[in-house]
Design a protein around this motif. Structure first.
Motif, PDB file in Angstrom:
ATOM      1  N   ASP A   1       0.858  -1.185   0.000  1.00 34.58           N
ATOM      2  CA  ASP A   1       0.000   0.000   0.000  1.00 34.58           C
ATOM      3  C   ASP A   1       0.892   1.232   0.000  1.00 34.58           C
ATOM      4  N   ASP A   2       0.782   2.042  -1.027  1.00 35.45           N
ATOM      5  CA  ASP A   2       1.617   3.239  -1.137  1.00 35.45           C
ATOM      6  C   ASP A   2       1.376   4.217  -0.002  1.00 35.45           C
ATOM      7  N   GLU A   3       0.234   4.100   0.653  1.00 33.13           N
ATOM      8  CA  GLU A   3      -0.114   5.013   1.741  1.00 33.13           C
ATOM      9  C   GLU A   3       0.135   4.396   3.122  1.00 33.13           C
ATOM     10  N   ASP A   4       0.620   3.181   3.142  1.00 36.55           N
ATOM     11  CA  ASP A   4       0.855   2.480   4.415  1.00 36.55           C
ATOM     12  C   ASP A   4       2.061   1.571   4.247  1.00 36.55           C
TER      13      ASP A   4
ATOM     14  N   PHE B   1      -2.003  -7.134  -6.173  1.00 34.98           N
ATOM     15  CA  PHE B   1      -1.606  -7.048  -4.772  1.00 34.98           C
ATOM     16  C   PHE B   1      -1.293  -5.612  -4.343  1.00 34.98           C
ATOM     17  N   ASP B   2      -1.746  -4.656  -5.141  1.00 41.55           N
ATOM     18  CA  ASP B   2      -1.663  -3.251  -4.760  1.00 41.55           C
ATOM     19  C   ASP B   2      -2.908  -2.920  -3.943  1.00 41.55           C
ATOM     20  N   PHE B   3      -2.712  -2.612  -2.677  1.00 42.88           N
ATOM     21  CA  PHE B   3      -3.829  -2.403  -1.766  1.00 42.88           C
ATOM     22  C   PHE B   3      -4.264  -0.939  -1.694  1.00 42.88           C
ATOM     23  N   THR B   4      -3.553  -0.059  -2.388  1.00 42.29           N
ATOM     24  CA  THR B   4      -3.781   1.373  -2.261  1.00 42.29           C
ATOM     25  C   THR B   4      -5.222   1.755  -2.580  1.00 42.29           C
ATOM     26  N   TRP B   5      -5.740   1.271  -3.691  1.00 41.62           N
ATOM     27  CA  TRP B   5      -7.140   1.520  -4.036  1.00 41.62           C
ATOM     28  C   TRP B   5      -8.044   0.374  -3.610  1.00 41.62           C
ATOM     29  N   ARG B   6      -7.480  -0.800  -3.495  1.00 42.20           N
ATOM     30  CA  ARG B   6      -8.321  -1.956  -3.146  1.00 42.20           C
ATOM     31  C   ARG B   6      -8.990  -1.766  -1.790  1.00 42.20           C
ATOM     32  N   LYS B   7      -8.327  -1.121  -0.870  1.00 41.59           N
ATOM     33  CA  LYS B   7      -8.924  -0.928   0.457  1.00 41.59           C
ATOM     34  C   LYS B   7     -10.148  -0.013   0.403  1.00 41.59           C
ATOM     35  N   ARG B   8     -10.291   0.724  -0.706  1.00 41.81           N
ATOM     36  CA  ARG B   8     -11.411   1.652  -0.850  1.00 41.81           C
ATOM     37  C   ARG B   8     -12.568   1.063  -1.662  1.00 41.81           C
ATOM     38  N   GLY B   9     -12.283   0.023  -2.445  1.00 41.90           N
ATOM     39  CA  GLY B   9     -13.319  -0.567  -3.283  1.00 41.90           C
ATOM     40  C   GLY B   9     -14.399  -1.208  -2.435  1.00 41.90           C
ATOM     41  N   ASP B  10     -15.641  -0.810  -2.658  1.00 47.05           N
ATOM     42  CA  ASP B  10     -16.752  -1.235  -1.795  1.00 47.05           C
ATOM     43  C   ASP B  10     -17.498  -2.414  -2.413  1.00 47.05           C
ATOM     44  N   PRO B  11     -17.344  -3.622  -1.859  1.00 52.23           N
ATOM     45  CA  PRO B  11     -18.060  -4.779  -2.422  1.00 52.23           C
ATOM     46  C   PRO B  11     -19.570  -4.696  -2.221  1.00 52.23           C
TER      47      PRO B  11
ATOM     48  N   LYS C   1     -10.880   1.762 -10.056  1.00 52.72           N
ATOM     49  CA  LYS C   1      -9.507   2.268 -10.107  1.00 52.72           C
ATOM     50  C   LYS C   1      -8.484   1.147  -9.916  1.00 52.72           C
ATOM     51  N   ILE C   2      -8.873   0.096  -9.182  1.00 52.08           N
ATOM     52  CA  ILE C   2      -7.974  -1.039  -8.943  1.00 52.08           C
ATOM     53  C   ILE C   2      -7.472  -1.614 -10.269  1.00 52.08           C
ATOM     54  N   TYR C   3      -8.339  -1.610 -11.285  1.00 51.18           N
ATOM     55  CA  TYR C   3      -8.057  -2.284 -12.557  1.00 51.18           C
ATOM     56  C   TYR C   3      -7.594  -1.302 -13.629  1.00 51.18           C
ATOM     57  N   GLU C   4      -7.055  -0.172 -13.224  1.00 55.73           N
ATOM     58  CA  GLU C   4      -6.709   0.895 -14.158  1.00 55.73           C
ATOM     59  C   GLU C   4      -5.738   0.435 -15.239  1.00 55.73           C
ATOM     60  N   LYS C   5      -4.738  -0.360 -14.873  1.00 54.32           N
ATOM     61  CA  LYS C   5      -3.770  -0.825 -15.867  1.00 54.32           C
ATOM     62  C   LYS C   5      -4.460  -1.637 -16.966  1.00 54.32           C
ATOM     63  N   ILE C   6      -5.489  -2.375 -16.600  1.00 54.77           N
ATOM     64  CA  ILE C   6      -6.242  -3.149 -17.593  1.00 54.77           C
ATOM     65  C   ILE C   6      -6.961  -2.200 -18.538  1.00 54.77           C
ATOM     66  N   TRP C   7      -7.607  -1.171 -17.997  1.00 53.86           N
ATOM     67  CA  TRP C   7      -8.313  -0.202 -18.838  1.00 53.86           C
ATOM     68  C   TRP C   7      -7.329   0.562 -19.734  1.00 53.86           C
ATOM     69  N   GLN C   8      -6.107   0.738 -19.281  1.00 48.98           N
ATOM     70  CA  GLN C   8      -5.114   1.525 -20.016  1.00 48.98           C
ATOM     71  C   GLN C   8      -4.422   0.746 -21.136  1.00 48.98           C
TER      72      GLN C   8
END
Length: 435
Positions: A163-166, A228-238, A212-219
């Motif tokens: 996590d870039d923020e943690d 395994f990047d948790f930076t946005w994953r922790k915000r994604g609301d299931p 946002k988690i899948y941004e590289k796929i969209w790009q």
């Protein structure tokens, strides 16, 4: 492997457009993503991912269940970098001896008595003969969640993320999220949990943070996607689209611990053992329409971008993502759904929240296929909010928010309450006592 070829009968439902959810907002979501990232990037990713899946299918055919890495409990903590990257690539792992055998067998024996003592009161699924039990606070479950070895393993699994923020990975402290358990008798057939992906469905596209988690796929760079990047994953609301089947927590890995022996065709688990290619394909599939000629269906170049169709295959916004061969042809699910190895009491299996998995249709064994579900659940703001409520439910002996509708466990004979929490202060902290 699933002992499968292309002619193998498909035991689960097919999910076709005719019965799909065609909400008008669905097409708006597709157009938003295409406008932000570019239609050509989506097409570039589509072609690349379909080529990746050709290689994945070939590898699964050759290697079968050996694709799923196995480690002893101690060895999991000392994996070298190559082993760690392989686990992350596969997105799943078996850890032998997570719980001592005699402890796991003791939980199994205790559960058999608990079920007998409370016969006719315990509810579950399927209703006519429940064996996915609506129980969340039994001695076996609470001890399995807070056993020191289990908690140490959960922390190690969550630590595969970054996590870039943690940078200190404070998120890796595991929380004791309550889930059900399975006591499946032999001799029955069950098609209720075919190939699916937990943690929601349409929310992966509709929730801006989840998307946002899948941004590289969209790009157009799916090879750079980091699951395994948790930076946005922790915000994604299931639970972005609320529903009775949605979870209100982010579970890094799903998992269960065996209380009895289980093997392929004995009520076990099947996985699609390539995390990146599998989820990238699922994320891209709704944007493309297959060619009119069925003989060309595996030729990705002949699929066309279609942003006007509101259909998201296998998606009903209030339930998890489901998959089947017809709408997801490049996954070759009849050939690629792979059995986990034979499991013994105390062994555990873990799979990433983006991983396609299914429960065995058959149980040809001789005894119960018994498992305790227990996810590797990180510490996040979203999860902490849920755990505060879960603790209240636990102390009241009622089903937690994600699983309302079970019996009043606090009134069951042998209900253990707080006495079942292991691991001292750390166990209580995982249960949410100090939030």
């Amino acid at each position: 492997m699933g002992d499968a070829g292309s002619e193998t009968p498909w035991p689960w439902p097919e999910y076709t457009r005719e019965e799909g959810e065609l909400h008008p907002d669905n097409a708006k979501i597709k157009k938003e993503i295409a406008a932000e990232y570019g239609e050509e990037n989506l097409r570039r990713s589509w072609i690349q991912v379909c080529k990746m899946l050709e290689a994945v299918t070939k590898e699964i055919r050759e290697k079968g269940s050996s694709m799923i890495r196995e480690f002893s409990y101690d060895d999991f903590f000392t994996m070298n970098k190559a082993d760690k990257e392989e686990v992350k690539r596969r997105g799943c792992v078996v850890v032998r001896g997570t719980i001592p055998t005699e402890t796991a067998e003791g939980w199994f024996q205790w559960m058999q008595k608990y079920m007998q003592d409370n016969k006719g009161v315990i509810t579950g699924w399927p209703k006519e003969q429940p064996y996915i039990l609506q129980l969340y606070w039994t001695k076996a479950q609470v001890e399995a969640r807070t056993h020191p070895r289990a908690m140490a393993l959960q922390r190690a699994i969550i630590s595969l993320f970054h996590d870039d923020e943690d940078l200190e990975q404070s998120f890796a402290a595991p929380m004791a999220y309550a889930d059900a358990m399975r006591m499946r008798p032999p001799g029955n057939s069950f098609t209720g949990l075919g190939p699916h992906i937990d943690a929601g469905s349409l929310c992966r596209w509709g929730d801006p943070a989840y998307r946002k988690i899948y941004e590289k796929i969209w790009q157009g760079r799916p090879d750079e996607f980091d699951a395994f990047d948790f930076t946005w994953r922790k915000r994604g609301d299931p639970a972005y689209y609320p529903g009775s089947s949605q979870s209100h927590v982010v579970r890094a890995f799903q998992g269960w611990t065996a209380l009895s022996p289980t093997a392929p065709h004995e009520g076990s688990l099947q996985l699609f053992p390539d995390l990146k290619a599998g989820i990238a394909y699922v994320m891209l599939r709704p944007f493309f329409r297959p060619p009119g000629n069925l003989g060309d269906v595996l030729d990705a170049e002949k699929w066309s971008l279609d942003l006007d169709d509101p259909w998201f295959p296998g998606v009903w916004r209030h339930t998890p993502q489901v998959l089947s061969p017809e709408p997801f042809p490049h996954l070759r699910l009849k050939e690629t759904m792979t059995y986990i190895p034979e499991m013994k009491p105390g062994d555990s299996v873990w799979w990433h929240m983006d991983m396609c998995h299914a429960v065995d249709v058959e149980h040809k064994g001789k005894d119960y296929a018994a498992v305790v579900y227990g996810a590797a659940t990180p510490t996040t703001e979203m999860n902490a909010r849920y755990m505060k409520g879960q603790l209240k439910d636990f102390l009241a002996g009622v089903s937690p928010e994600d699983f309302r509708g079970g019996c009043f466990e606090g009134g069951l004979k042998g209900f253990p309450g707080e006495s079942a929490i292991l691991n001292g202060e750390e166990g209580k902290r995982a249960f949410g006592y100090y939030l």
